[in-house]
Design a protein around this motif. Structure first.
Motif, PDB file in Angstrom:
ATOM      1  N   GLU A   1      54.306  14.090  -4.225  1.00 46.78           N
ATOM      2  CA  GLU A   1      54.704  14.987  -5.308  1.00 46.78           C
ATOM      3  C   GLU A   1      55.798  15.941  -4.846  1.00 46.78           C
ATOM      4  OE1 GLU A   1      53.746  15.362  -8.581  1.00 46.78           O
ATOM      5  OE2 GLU A   1      52.676  13.457  -8.415  1.00 46.78           O
ATOM      6  N   ALA A   2      55.649  16.463  -3.625  1.00 55.41           N
ATOM      7  CA  ALA A   2      56.646  17.394  -3.102  1.00 55.41           C
ATOM      8  C   ALA A   2      57.992  16.699  -2.901  1.00 55.41           C
ATOM      9  CB  ALA A   2      56.151  18.001  -1.790  1.00 55.41           C
ATOM     10  N   ARG A   3      57.969  15.502  -2.323  1.00 52.39           N
ATOM     11  CA  ARG A   3      59.221  14.766  -2.110  1.00 52.39           C
ATOM     12  C   ARG A   3      59.921  14.479  -3.428  1.00 52.39           C
ATOM     13  NH1 ARG A   3      55.769  11.713   1.400  1.00 52.39           N
ATOM     14  NH2 ARG A   3      56.113  12.224   3.600  1.00 52.39           N
ATOM     15  N   ASP A   4      59.156  14.067  -4.443  1.00 55.28           N
ATOM     16  CA  ASP A   4      59.749  13.765  -5.745  1.00 55.28           C
ATOM     17  C   ASP A   4      60.357  15.002  -6.384  1.00 55.28           C
ATOM     18  OD1 ASP A   4      58.954  11.173  -5.402  1.00 55.28           O
ATOM     19  OD2 ASP A   4      57.273  11.260  -6.818  1.00 55.28           O
ATOM     20  N   ALA A   5      59.865  16.174  -6.004  1.00 51.94           N
ATOM     21  CA  ALA A   5      60.405  17.434  -6.522  1.00 51.94           C
ATOM     22  C   ALA A   5      61.505  17.991  -5.621  1.00 51.94           C
ATOM     23  CB  ALA A   5      59.292  18.460  -6.664  1.00 51.94           C
ATOM     24  N   GLY A   6      61.916  17.240  -4.598  1.00 52.16           N
ATOM     25  CA  GLY A   6      62.973  17.678  -3.704  1.00 52.16           C
ATOM     26  C   GLY A   6      62.536  18.704  -2.686  1.00 52.16           C
ATOM     27  N   LEU A   7      61.221  18.731  -2.387  1.00 54.34           N
ATOM     28  CA  LEU A   7      60.669  19.696  -1.434  1.00 54.34           C
ATOM     29  C   LEU A   7      60.183  18.991  -0.184  1.00 54.34           C
ATOM     30  CD1 LEU A   7      58.522  21.723  -3.987  1.00 54.34           C
ATOM     31  CD2 LEU A   7      60.671  22.468  -2.954  1.00 54.34           C
ATOM     32  N   PRO A   8      60.122  19.691   0.933  1.00 52.54           N
ATOM     33  CA  PRO A   8      59.560  19.074   2.134  1.00 52.54           C
ATOM     34  C   PRO A   8      58.068  18.829   1.962  1.00 52.54           C
ATOM     35  CG  PRO A   8      60.000  21.397   2.508  1.00 52.54           C
ATOM     36  CD  PRO A   8      60.589  21.069   1.172  1.00 52.54           C
ATOM     37  N   PRO A   9      57.538  17.769   2.569  1.00 53.45           N
ATOM     38  CA  PRO A   9      56.105  17.480   2.443  1.00 53.45           C
ATOM     39  C   PRO A   9      55.273  18.599   3.051  1.00 53.45           C
ATOM     40  CG  PRO A   9      57.092  16.071   4.105  1.00 53.45           C
ATOM     41  CD  PRO A   9      58.223  16.774   3.420  1.00 53.45           C
ATOM     42  N   PRO A  10      54.224  19.048   2.343  1.00 53.58           N
ATOM     43  CA  PRO A  10      53.439  20.181   2.843  1.00 53.58           C
ATOM     44  C   PRO A  10      52.381  19.811   3.867  1.00 53.58           C
ATOM     45  CG  PRO A  10      52.679  19.543   0.667  1.00 53.58           C
ATOM     46  CD  PRO A  10      53.873  18.679   0.962  1.00 53.58           C
ATOM     47  N   TYR A  11      52.080  18.521   4.041  1.00 50.39           N
ATOM     48  CA  TYR A  11      50.976  18.138   4.926  1.00 50.39           C
ATOM     49  C   TYR A  11      51.438  17.165   6.008  1.00 50.39           C
ATOM     50  CZ  TYR A  11      47.892  20.229   1.447  1.00 50.39           C
ATOM     51  OH  TYR A  11      47.281  21.114   0.594  1.00 50.39           O
ATOM     52  N   ARG A  12      50.907  17.375   7.200  1.00 50.40           N
ATOM     53  CA  ARG A  12      51.029  16.403   8.296  1.00 50.40           C
ATOM     54  C   ARG A  12      49.625  15.920   8.604  1.00 50.40           C
ATOM     55  NH1 ARG A  12      53.186  19.368  12.044  1.00 50.40           N
ATOM     56  NH2 ARG A  12      55.346  18.798  11.553  1.00 50.40           N
ATOM     57  N   ILE A  13      49.364  14.628   8.434  1.00 44.74           N
ATOM     58  CA  ILE A  13      48.024  14.059   8.558  1.00 44.74           C
ATOM     59  C   ILE A  13      47.915  13.324   9.886  1.00 44.74           C
ATOM     60  CG2 ILE A  13      46.302  12.574   7.453  1.00 44.74           C
ATOM     61  CD1 ILE A  13      48.151  12.813   4.900  1.00 44.74           C
ATOM     62  N   ARG A  14      46.894  13.684  10.671  1.00 39.22           N
ATOM     63  CA  ARG A  14      46.663  13.037  11.965  1.00 39.22           C
ATOM     64  C   ARG A  14      45.255  12.446  11.978  1.00 39.22           C
ATOM     65  NH1 ARG A  14      48.099  17.152  16.723  1.00 39.22           N
ATOM     66  NH2 ARG A  14      47.939  15.209  17.908  1.00 39.22           N
ATOM     67  N   LEU A  15      45.150  11.172  12.245  1.00 41.04           N
ATOM     68  CA  LEU A  15      43.853  10.493  12.363  1.00 41.04           C
ATOM     69  C   LEU A  15      43.474  10.489  13.836  1.00 41.04           C
ATOM     70  CD1 LEU A  15      41.856   8.963  10.467  1.00 41.04           C
ATOM     71  CD2 LEU A  15      42.917   6.859  11.280  1.00 41.04           C
ATOM     72  N   LEU A  16      42.324  11.050  14.156  1.00 45.19           N
ATOM     73  CA  LEU A  16      41.922  11.267  15.540  1.00 45.19           C
ATOM     74  C   LEU A  16      40.616  10.553  15.853  1.00 45.19           C
ATOM     75  CD1 LEU A  16      42.502  15.137  15.667  1.00 45.19           C
ATOM     76  CD2 LEU A  16      44.160  13.327  16.207  1.00 45.19           C
ATOM     77  N   ALA A  17      40.485  10.104  17.096  1.00 47.04           N
ATOM     78  CA  ALA A  17      39.234   9.509  17.569  1.00 47.04           C
ATOM     79  C   ALA A  17      39.151   9.669  19.076  1.00 47.04           C
ATOM     80  CB  ALA A  17      39.164   8.030  17.197  1.00 47.04           C
TER      81      ALA A  17
ATOM     82  N   LEU B   1      48.397  24.974  -2.503  1.00 44.04           N
ATOM     83  CA  LEU B   1      49.615  24.809  -3.291  1.00 44.04           C
ATOM     84  C   LEU B   1      49.505  25.277  -4.739  1.00 44.04           C
ATOM     85  CD1 LEU B   1      50.548  21.202  -2.083  1.00 44.04           C
ATOM     86  CD2 LEU B   1      51.202  23.391  -1.058  1.00 44.04           C
ATOM     87  N   GLY B   2      48.294  25.589  -5.193  1.00 48.01           N
ATOM     88  CA  GLY B   2      48.130  26.029  -6.564  1.00 48.01           C
ATOM     89  C   GLY B   2      47.529  24.965  -7.460  1.00 48.01           C
ATOM     90  N   ARG B   3      47.034  25.394  -8.599  1.00 57.99           N
ATOM     91  CA  ARG B   3      46.316  24.508  -9.508  1.00 57.99           C
ATOM     92  C   ARG B   3      47.215  23.413 -10.072  1.00 57.99           C
ATOM     93  NH1 ARG B   3      41.715  24.230 -12.457  1.00 57.99           N
ATOM     94  NH2 ARG B   3      41.857  23.247 -14.506  1.00 57.99           N
ATOM     95  N   GLU B   4      48.458  23.761 -10.438  1.00 63.05           N
ATOM     96  CA  GLU B   4      49.329  22.760 -11.045  1.00 63.05           C
ATOM     97  C   GLU B   4      49.652  21.641 -10.064  1.00 63.05           C
ATOM     98  OE1 GLU B   4      52.650  24.117 -13.429  1.00 63.05           O
ATOM     99  OE2 GLU B   4      51.715  26.083 -13.609  1.00 63.05           O
ATOM    100  N   ALA B   5      49.836  21.982  -8.805  1.00 56.03           N
ATOM    101  CA  ALA B   5      50.101  20.959  -7.804  1.00 56.03           C
ATOM    102  C   ALA B   5      48.891  20.049  -7.624  1.00 56.03           C
ATOM    103  CB  ALA B   5      50.481  21.605  -6.469  1.00 56.03           C
ATOM    104  N   ALA B   6      47.694  20.644  -7.574  1.00 56.54           N
ATOM    105  CA  ALA B   6      46.479  19.839  -7.445  1.00 56.54           C
ATOM    106  C   ALA B   6      46.286  18.947  -8.664  1.00 56.54           C
ATOM    107  CB  ALA B   6      45.270  20.753  -7.251  1.00 56.54           C
ATOM    108  N   LEU B   7      46.594  19.468  -9.846  1.00 51.10           N
ATOM    109  CA  LEU B   7      46.479  18.673 -11.057  1.00 51.10           C
ATOM    110  C   LEU B   7      47.462  17.509 -11.037  1.00 51.10           C
ATOM    111  CD1 LEU B   7      45.191  18.266 -13.805  1.00 51.10           C
ATOM    112  CD2 LEU B   7      46.867  19.859 -14.769  1.00 51.10           C
ATOM    113  N   ALA B   8      48.663  17.739 -10.525  1.00 50.91           N
ATOM    114  CA  ALA B   8      49.649  16.655 -10.416  1.00 50.91           C
ATOM    115  C   ALA B   8      49.144  15.554  -9.487  1.00 50.91           C
ATOM    116  CB  ALA B   8      50.986  17.213  -9.911  1.00 50.91           C
ATOM    117  N   VAL B   9      48.503  15.960  -8.378  1.00 50.76           N
ATOM    118  CA  VAL B   9      47.937  14.966  -7.456  1.00 50.76           C
ATOM    119  C   VAL B   9      46.803  14.201  -8.131  1.00 50.76           C
ATOM    120  CG1 VAL B   9      46.666  14.668  -5.295  1.00 50.76           C
ATOM    121  CG2 VAL B   9      48.599  16.247  -5.400  1.00 50.76           C
ATOM    122  N   ALA B  10      45.932  14.918  -8.844  1.00 43.78           N
ATOM    123  CA  ALA B  10      44.824  14.258  -9.538  1.00 43.78           C
ATOM    124  C   ALA B  10      45.338  13.259 -10.551  1.00 43.78           C
ATOM    125  CB  ALA B  10      43.937  15.311 -10.218  1.00 43.78           C
TER     126      ALA B  10
END
Length: 340
Positions: A47-63, A200-209
């Motif tokens: 959603e952030a990329r499509d809006a021209g913004l940098p991605p807000p999350y860096r996801i790391r899978l750990l074990a 990120l706020g309710r509207e951002a979460a709603l966009a993800v949903a």
């Protein structure tokens, strides 16, 4: 798909900082416990990329040890080795799995993982679990005295193993300070959406949903079960017999002796049979049925909380509030406002 429009507070949050998500997995973990929340955060990045913004999350899978980790479904994921446990600012999320396969202090390897979780969870900005991942947080000593939830099928096992926890039997996800626990499997996505809303706020979460075709807030509210599903749950046997006898009498003052008599059993036999069939005591079954009745009543338009308390057997609004706070994590008025 229409171009996404993030609200100003979301844009500021997305551009201001990168949120580190540390997802911990282990052999035989439940795949959706990890991939479900990961996809929520990934969709927020989209959603952030499509809006021209940098991605807000860096996801790391750990074990532990890193490399390929085989899930309970047989599918493998590629994980990083556990980093130094200084997780300041990160969000640690522990996936679940079969309780017997979870890290424990019974082995040196399990103890090392729990020590890492204890250090990382203490340092993290948020410490979370999905499904039976709550066992891992509890074994690491992070949940003592806290309100928590796990998969409904494992509530009693977690309560026995860690009696200092304040377990809620029927909530989707629970927050106690920076500690977040969620119920079975897909509830991890509900938890992740709530974290996106916090960041990120309710509207951002709603966009993800919307992007993921999910509810931002499930119609079932904080409950793992609908009242209709609870009403269908007793299997044939003493539990079903007693349930049928109790339902029309919930507003009455009922003792264990009366329940035993209704089933033509001694009180001791009733305790034994109910525990074998449903893992409940007579008092717990009565409490569950009264909660079910109260929820059904509060879902009716125009129902007064005082009347719902009386007709479901709680007697007073105070008792009803205590039951809702303990079991659902919401007030009766909040439940009613959402579903009536």
């Amino acid at each position: 798909m229409n171009p996404p429009v993030l609200p100003s507070n979301s844009a500021a949050a997305a551009s201001a900082a990168i949120h580190e998500i540390w997802m911990l997995v282990f052999p035989d973990f439940l795949l959706l416990d990890a991939t479900g929340p990961a996809q929520v955060f990934s969709s927020a990045n989209d959603e952030a990329r499509d809006a021209g913004l940098p991605p807000p999350y860096r996801i790391r899978l750990l074990a532990d040890g890193g490399g390929a980790v085989v899930s309970s479904s047989g599918l493998s994921v590629l994980a990083e080795a556990l980093p130094p446990a200084g997780a300041e600012g990160a969000t640690l999320i522990v996936a679940g799995g079969r309780v017997a396969a979870l890290p424990s202090g019974a082995t040196a390897g399990g103890r090392a993982v729990l020590d890492w979780v204890q250090q990382a969870g203490t340092a993290a900005a948020r410490c979370c679990s999905v499904c039976t991942g709550s066992f891992v947080l509890a074994r690491a000593g992070l949940l003592d005295g806290r309100r928590a939830v796990t998969h409904w099928a494992d509530v009693e096992a977690l309560r026995r193993e860690h009696p200092a926890l304040q377990l809620l039997d029927d909530a989707l996800h629970v927050r106690d300070g920076k500690f977040h626990t969620s119920a079975g499997i897909s509830a991890g996505m509900d938890l992740a959406l709530s974290l996106v809303e916090e960041d990120l706020g309710r509207e951002a979460a709603l966009a993800v949903a919307k992007r993921m075709v999910l509810f931002l807030k499930r119609p079932g509210g904080q409950r793992q079960f609908s009242s209709e599903l609870l009403a269908q749950s007793p299997a044939p046997g003493v539990c079903a017999q007693l349930t049928a006898w109790l339902r029309p009498r919930l507003a009455q003052d009922i003792g264990v002796g009366q329940m035993a008599g209704a089933c033509a059993l001694s009180e001791r036999s009733l305790y034994r049979r109910l525990h074998e069939e449903a893992g409940l005591t007579p008092v717990q079954l009565l409490a569950r049925l009264r909660l079910e009745r109260a929820c059904l009543l509060l879902e009716q338009p125009g129902m007064r909380v005082k009347q719902a308390a009386r007709d479901s057997g709680y007697g007073s609004v105070y008792n009803l509030r205590r039951a809702f706070a303990a079991e659902l994590g919401v007030l009766p008025s909040e439940y009613q406002a959402r579903f009536a």
